[in-house]
Design a protein around this motif. Sequence first.
Motif, mmCIF file in Angstrom:
data_model
loop_
_atom_site.group_PDB
_atom_site.id
_atom_site.type_symbol
_atom_site.label_atom_id
_atom_site.label_comp_id
_atom_site.label_asym_id
_atom_site.label_seq_id
_atom_site.Cartn_x
_atom_site.Cartn_y
_atom_site.Cartn_z
ATOM 1 N N ASP A 16 0.832 -1.202 0.000
ATOM 2 C CA ASP A 16 0.000 0.000 0.000
ATOM 3 C C ASP A 16 0.869 1.256 0.000
ATOM 4 O O ASP A 16 0.523 2.279 -0.597
ATOM 5 C CB ASP A 16 -0.938 0.013 1.211
ATOM 6 C CG ASP A 16 -2.132 -0.902 0.983
ATOM 7 O OD1 ASP A 16 -2.450 -1.167 -0.199
ATOM 8 O OD2 ASP A 16 -2.725 -1.359 1.980
ATOM 9 N N ARG A 18 3.817 1.472 -1.361
ATOM 10 C CA ARG A 18 4.294 1.617 -2.739
ATOM 11 C C ARG A 18 3.204 2.160 -3.648
ATOM 12 O O ARG A 18 3.470 2.956 -4.553
ATOM 13 C CB ARG A 18 4.779 0.263 -3.266
ATOM 14 C CG ARG A 18 6.178 -0.053 -2.793
ATOM 15 C CD ARG A 18 6.645 -1.342 -3.355
ATOM 16 N NE ARG A 18 6.995 -1.262 -4.760
ATOM 17 C CZ ARG A 18 7.778 -2.135 -5.387
ATOM 18 N NH1 ARG A 18 8.279 -3.146 -4.695
ATOM 19 N NH2 ARG A 18 8.050 -2.021 -6.654
ATOM 20 N N ASP A 19 1.966 1.715 -3.386
ATOM 21 C CA ASP A 19 0.828 2.172 -4.187
ATOM 22 C C ASP A 19 0.672 3.682 -4.071
ATOM 23 O O ASP A 19 0.520 4.395 -5.065
ATOM 24 C CB ASP A 19 -0.453 1.466 -3.700
ATOM 25 C CG ASP A 19 -1.618 1.667 -4.654
ATOM 26 O OD1 ASP A 19 -1.360 1.912 -5.864
ATOM 27 O OD2 ASP A 19 -2.779 1.576 -4.201
ATOM 28 N N ARG A 22 3.517 5.431 -5.813
ATOM 29 C CA ARG A 22 3.374 5.358 -7.265
ATOM 30 C C ARG A 22 2.340 6.391 -7.744
ATOM 31 O O ARG A 22 2.551 7.083 -8.740
ATOM 32 C CB ARG A 22 2.928 3.949 -7.643
ATOM 33 C CG ARG A 22 2.806 3.746 -9.136
ATOM 34 C CD ARG A 22 2.455 2.302 -9.439
ATOM 35 N NE ARG A 22 2.008 2.177 -10.818
ATOM 36 C CZ ARG A 22 0.772 2.367 -11.204
ATOM 37 N NH1 ARG A 22 -0.149 2.692 -10.308
ATOM 38 N NH2 ARG A 22 0.446 2.254 -12.490
ATOM 39 N N LYS A 26 2.929 9.485 -10.170
ATOM 40 C CA LYS A 26 2.167 9.662 -11.412
ATOM 41 C C LYS A 26 1.546 11.042 -11.479
ATOM 42 O O LYS A 26 1.328 11.586 -12.553
ATOM 43 C CB LYS A 26 1.054 8.606 -11.497
ATOM 44 C CG LYS A 26 1.602 7.211 -11.735
ATOM 45 C CD LYS A 26 0.881 6.537 -12.879
ATOM 46 C CE LYS A 26 1.746 5.379 -13.391
ATOM 47 N NZ LYS A 26 1.366 4.969 -14.727
ATOM 48 N N PRO A 117 -8.517 0.640 -3.350
ATOM 49 C CA PRO A 117 -7.223 0.952 -3.964
ATOM 50 C C PRO A 117 -7.232 2.300 -4.679
ATOM 51 O O PRO A 117 -8.284 2.759 -5.121
ATOM 52 C CB PRO A 117 -7.035 -0.191 -4.964
ATOM 53 C CG PRO A 117 -8.423 -0.600 -5.333
ATOM 54 C CD PRO A 117 -9.269 -0.356 -4.112
ATOM 55 N N LYS A 119 -6.953 3.962 -7.567
ATOM 56 C CA LYS A 119 -6.968 3.627 -8.993
ATOM 57 C C LYS A 119 -7.440 4.824 -9.765
ATOM 58 O O LYS A 119 -8.358 5.526 -9.324
ATOM 59 C CB LYS A 119 -7.938 2.472 -9.242
ATOM 60 C CG LYS A 119 -7.315 1.117 -9.025
ATOM 61 C CD LYS A 119 -8.273 0.084 -9.554
ATOM 62 C CE LYS A 119 -7.767 -1.320 -9.292
ATOM 63 N NZ LYS A 119 -8.770 -2.283 -9.690
ATOM 64 N N PHE A 120 -6.859 4.976 -10.933
ATOM 65 C CA PHE A 120 -7.309 6.120 -11.733
ATOM 66 C C PHE A 120 -8.671 5.859 -12.347
ATOM 67 O O PHE A 120 -9.375 6.773 -12.728
ATOM 68 C CB PHE A 120 -6.253 6.470 -12.807
ATOM 69 C CG PHE A 120 -5.050 7.096 -12.169
ATOM 70 C CD1 PHE A 120 -5.077 8.453 -11.851
ATOM 71 C CD2 PHE A 120 -3.949 6.346 -11.819
ATOM 72 C CE1 PHE A 120 -3.988 9.029 -11.228
ATOM 73 C CE2 PHE A 120 -2.872 6.927 -11.195
ATOM 74 C CZ PHE A 120 -2.867 8.274 -10.893
ATOM 75 N N ARG B 291 -6.601 -7.177 -2.834
ATOM 76 C CA ARG B 291 -6.372 -5.840 -3.369
ATOM 77 C C ARG B 291 -4.895 -5.642 -3.709
ATOM 78 O O ARG B 291 -4.540 -5.008 -4.698
ATOM 79 C CB ARG B 291 -6.827 -4.801 -2.352
ATOM 80 C CG ARG B 291 -7.138 -3.452 -2.936
ATOM 81 C CD ARG B 291 -7.678 -2.535 -1.868
ATOM 82 N NE ARG B 291 -7.142 -2.885 -0.545
ATOM 83 C CZ ARG B 291 -5.913 -2.633 -0.151
ATOM 84 N NH1 ARG B 291 -5.069 -2.023 -0.953
ATOM 85 N NH2 ARG B 291 -5.510 -2.989 1.055
ATOM 86 N N ASN B 295 -3.460 -4.593 -7.123
ATOM 87 C CA ASN B 295 -2.558 -3.458 -7.288
ATOM 88 C C ASN B 295 -1.380 -3.811 -8.198
ATOM 89 O O ASN B 295 -1.091 -3.107 -9.155
ATOM 90 C CB ASN B 295 -1.998 -3.034 -5.930
ATOM 91 C CG ASN B 295 -2.905 -2.017 -5.256
ATOM 92 O OD1 ASN B 295 -3.861 -1.538 -5.883
ATOM 93 N ND2 ASN B 295 -2.626 -1.697 -4.018
ATOM 94 N N TRP B 299 -0.248 -2.350 -11.694
ATOM 95 C CA TRP B 299 1.047 -1.724 -11.992
ATOM 96 C C TRP B 299 1.659 -2.342 -13.245
ATOM 97 O O TRP B 299 2.179 -1.642 -14.115
ATOM 98 C CB TRP B 299 2.033 -1.904 -10.831
ATOM 99 C CG TRP B 299 1.546 -1.286 -9.546
ATOM 100 C CD1 TRP B 299 0.539 -0.394 -9.410
ATOM 101 C CD2 TRP B 299 2.060 -1.549 -8.249
ATOM 102 N NE1 TRP B 299 0.366 -0.072 -8.105
ATOM 103 C CE2 TRP B 299 1.284 -0.765 -7.342
ATOM 104 C CE3 TRP B 299 3.080 -2.362 -7.736
ATOM 105 C CZ2 TRP B 299 1.516 -0.768 -5.984
ATOM 106 C CZ3 TRP B 299 3.296 -2.348 -6.371
ATOM 107 C CH2 TRP B 299 2.513 -1.568 -5.497
#
Lengths: 142, 490
Positions: A16, A18-19, A22, A26, A117, A119-120, B291, B295, B299
């Motif tokens: 999470d 790292r998410d 990221r 972005k 999450p 997410k775009f 999840r 994820n 990625w």
Amino acid sequence: MDKVINILMIEDDSLDVRDAQRTLDKMSVLYKMQVARNGEEALAYLREAGESASFMRPDIVLLDLNMPKMNGAEFLHAVRNSDQWKDLKIFVITTSDEKEDRQKVKDLGVSGYIVKPLKFNNPSSIDSFNLMIDIMNIKNRI
Amino acid sequence: MKISYFILFGFLLILVLFSITTWINFRQAERVNENNEFYSRSTTTVRNSNRFQRNILNMVSGLRGYLFTGENYFIQAYDSAARENENILRELSSLVPENSSQGKTLKEIQALNSRWINEFGEPLKNAKTLAGTSDSSLVAFNKLYREKLINPAERNINRALQAKFRDFANYEYDLREQRRQVLTESIAETRKISISLTTLSIVLGLAIAIYLALRISNRIMQMVKMADNIAAGNYESHAVSSGKDELSQLAQSLNHMSKVLSENISLLKRKNEELDQFAHIVSHDLKAPLRGIDNVVTWIEEDHLEELSPKVKEYIGLIRGRLVRSENLIKGILSYARVGREQPEKEMVDLSQLFVDVLENMPVRNGIQVRLPQKLPMVYTERIPLQQVLSNLIGNAIKYHDKAAGKITIDFSNEKTHYVFTVSDDGPGISNHYFEKIFMIFQTLNERDTIESTGVGLAIVKKILDDRKQTITLHSSPGQGATFTFTWPK
């Protein structure tokens, strides 16, 4: 010119973290991130940061709710009861989309509620995240 | 005191009272009998004494007649009267107790009578009989006649005899009067006692009956109320159990039962809550790693798409598909666990609008037509669970329809105690082997790769209806479509 934002992320799942990193990457946000793996670690870090200038003082906190030792709600309680950090901007970032959970942290004064999450194609999560960025930018401009 | 003992004791008491009454009456009857005997004896006594007096007169007149005329006729009358008097005296002395005043009088009478006969009657009679035989005898008779008959002693004896007998008879009359008075009083007394004892028995009987009725019926009603309470789900209900009789034992048993029930129910509630919580926690904990996988897959897709070979892209697609399925299963557990956690409030619901809302959220499938009843009323009910039941049933009918064109028909009827909804389709139908299975959680009749489904929809329907003590029935056979009919509380 954007300033570097100092972020304290309190999250026990490295994935999470790292998410979040990221997503920030972005979005081309300039940031520095300190990670604590639970509420206790985060409180310990805040104590150090309050005393020593060599520690980064967070502009914002990303707080997971479900963590070992000291969970998000307990951490919020502790922070809101301390003199030094009671005005800290805290964003909850969690998997739970339950009304009860939202209400619980809202009562403890959080700046935003982000559902993982990130997410775009998940507009609600990104909207909250954008809001977070906006709040930080506004603060930076001041 | 036990109720059975109380009843027994009460009836015994009444029985004793009646026995006493009967005994008193019996004794009174004996007394009356005794008096009757006395009366007849007394009548004989009086009659005899009257006859005796008459006989004395007969004897006197017989003797005198004989003395004057010498006719045997007179002496016969004298003799028979004397004989009769002897008999009468014998009979009287058997009737009258020897030592009583009457007995004494009778003895005096006997003595006087003997004296008269021996001193006057017999000597004169004998002298007269002999008078005709010789002159000396005639002289002797005349002498005796002058001595005895002119002498006032004879008259005195006679008078005394008469007086004694009057006394004797009068005494008898007095005695009779006394006895009559005593008897009258005792009859009155007996009647009084009988009436009061009978009244007492009746009052006692009534009192026992009323007491029992009140004591029993009040408490029975209390226990009936308690049983009703328990039936209505109030297991804390308690019946007062004072005393040690059978009803108290029943009340204690009832209390014990309700206590056990209450404990079991609260245990069951706790277990259910634990189960719900368990489902909640498990699904959240399951979500996190899923999840994570999602994820990472994201990625890869977003950052490294160009580097992937077509095979890897295909595998990634498969991972995605299973992720979606897992997520749906978790959502299913969550929504199943959520049923009954909230207590929806009743509100006015326009059924037409409700169906519009339900159909709006349905996946669109061209060719499948949903027919609603012409007129649908406003009802006062819990909207959210009803909407969920209907949308699950209609959703299934659409989702599992196996033909390009199909028809789903909704029916509604308003019964006295409940509403009835029917959802029928002309889809593939269900074999009756599976009628029970389809309502169990995670049971699906299609292989997962054909139609994505979690097998939660009908389980939720069943749970919602079970929570409200409603029923759902299914009529179907393969190839004939399926009709689900369920009741909904008013």
